[in-house]
Design a protein around this motif. Structure first.
Motif, mmCIF file in Angstrom:
data_model
loop_
_atom_site.group_PDB
_atom_site.id
_atom_site.type_symbol
_atom_site.label_atom_id
_atom_site.label_comp_id
_atom_site.label_asym_id
_atom_site.label_seq_id
_atom_site.Cartn_x
_atom_site.Cartn_y
_atom_site.Cartn_z
ATOM 1 N N HIS A 20 -28.518 -20.685 75.975
ATOM 2 C CA HIS A 20 -27.579 -19.565 75.948
ATOM 3 C C HIS A 20 -27.069 -19.354 77.365
ATOM 4 O O HIS A 20 -27.825 -19.462 78.332
ATOM 5 N N PHE A 21 -25.762 -19.069 77.510
ATOM 6 C CA PHE A 21 -25.205 -18.828 78.834
ATOM 7 C C PHE A 21 -24.782 -17.372 79.020
ATOM 8 O O PHE A 21 -25.088 -16.754 80.036
ATOM 9 N N TYR A 22 -24.072 -16.800 78.032
ATOM 10 C CA TYR A 22 -23.541 -15.454 78.217
ATOM 11 C C TYR A 22 -23.134 -14.864 76.868
ATOM 12 O O TYR A 22 -22.643 -15.573 75.995
ATOM 13 N N THR A 23 -23.315 -13.551 76.739
ATOM 14 C CA THR A 23 -22.801 -12.782 75.608
ATOM 15 C C THR A 23 -21.987 -11.626 76.165
ATOM 16 O O THR A 23 -22.421 -10.970 77.115
ATOM 17 N N THR A 24 -20.829 -11.378 75.575
ATOM 18 C CA THR A 24 -19.936 -10.315 76.042
ATOM 19 C C THR A 24 -20.699 -9.007 76.219
ATOM 20 O O THR A 24 -21.395 -8.568 75.308
ATOM 21 N N ASP A 25 -20.518 -8.388 77.395
ATOM 22 C CA ASP A 25 -21.172 -7.106 77.645
ATOM 23 C C ASP A 25 -20.164 -6.039 78.084
ATOM 24 O O ASP A 25 -20.506 -5.069 78.736
ATOM 25 N N PHE A 26 -18.897 -6.256 77.704
ATOM 26 C CA PHE A 26 -17.857 -5.255 77.966
ATOM 27 C C PHE A 26 -16.873 -5.288 76.798
ATOM 28 O O PHE A 26 -16.837 -6.248 76.043
ATOM 29 N N TYR A 27 -16.105 -4.212 76.641
ATOM 30 C CA TYR A 27 -15.186 -4.093 75.515
ATOM 31 C C TYR A 27 -13.947 -4.974 75.712
ATOM 32 O O TYR A 27 -13.329 -4.952 76.775
ATOM 33 N N VAL A 28 -13.612 -5.722 74.670
ATOM 34 C CA VAL A 28 -12.370 -6.498 74.649
ATOM 35 C C VAL A 28 -11.770 -6.389 73.253
ATOM 36 O O VAL A 28 -12.440 -6.685 72.262
ATOM 37 N N LYS A 29 -10.517 -5.979 73.193
ATOM 38 C CA LYS A 29 -9.771 -5.941 71.933
ATOM 39 C C LYS A 29 -9.156 -7.313 71.703
ATOM 40 O O LYS A 29 -8.688 -7.953 72.638
ATOM 41 N N SER A 30 -9.154 -7.757 70.485
ATOM 42 C CA SER A 30 -8.556 -9.043 70.142
ATOM 43 C C SER A 30 -7.081 -9.080 70.521
ATOM 44 O O SER A 30 -6.367 -8.085 70.390
#
Length: 146
Positions: A66-76
């Motif tokens: 595993h390298f990274y999982t989103t930890d901030f809000y992003v709208k598509s």
């Protein structure tokens, strides 16, 4: 009701320390990203990533870590969902039988959905080489780890 869009991507780095980038065009929108895509209902992250690599790159992969999982809000960029992206370091276990390009968006053929692939030297990788904010953050993390 809030919708979450779970995405899974593979960071494939070859023996020459180059990372694989997928240039794509869908319905007139061009974007550069890491190989991967949306998780299907009932699918685990790693199974989804393996499926995406078979679909996009016609190759089988092994997940290294595993390298990274989103930890901030992003709208598509495409709808009103919230994007959650998971990135894994991967290696191919079958040959990559793709035509590699040197220029971004160097597509063969015509159509609504186009895709091409290129390698970028990790020492030269920049946030501007990818389109989306989470991918750009991952580039920052990758280049800080070199």
């Amino acid at each position: 009701m809030y919708q979450f869009n779970v995405r899974v991507y593979g960071l494939l780095i070859n023996d020459r320390n180059e990372i694989l980038i997928s240039d794509e065009q869908e319905y007139g929108i061009r974007f550069a990203k890491f190989p991967g895509g949306g998780l299907e209902y009932g699918e685990g992250l790693i199974d989804g990533l393996k499926r995406e690599f078979v679909e996009e790159c016609n190759t089988e992969i092994e997940v290294v870590s595993h390298f990274y999982t989103t930890d901030f809000y992003v709208k598509s960029a495409f709808n009103d969902s919230q994007i959650i992206s998971v990135y894994y370091l991967v290696k191919n276990i079958t040959a990559l039988n793709l035509v590699f390009k040197t220029l971004p968006f160097d597509f063969d053929g015509e159509g609504d959905v186009l895709q091409s692939f290129r390698w970028i030297d990790m020492a030269k990788l920049q946030e501007s080489d990818v389109t989306f904010p989470i991918d750009q953050h991952v580039v920052k993390l990758l280049t800080n780890n070199i």
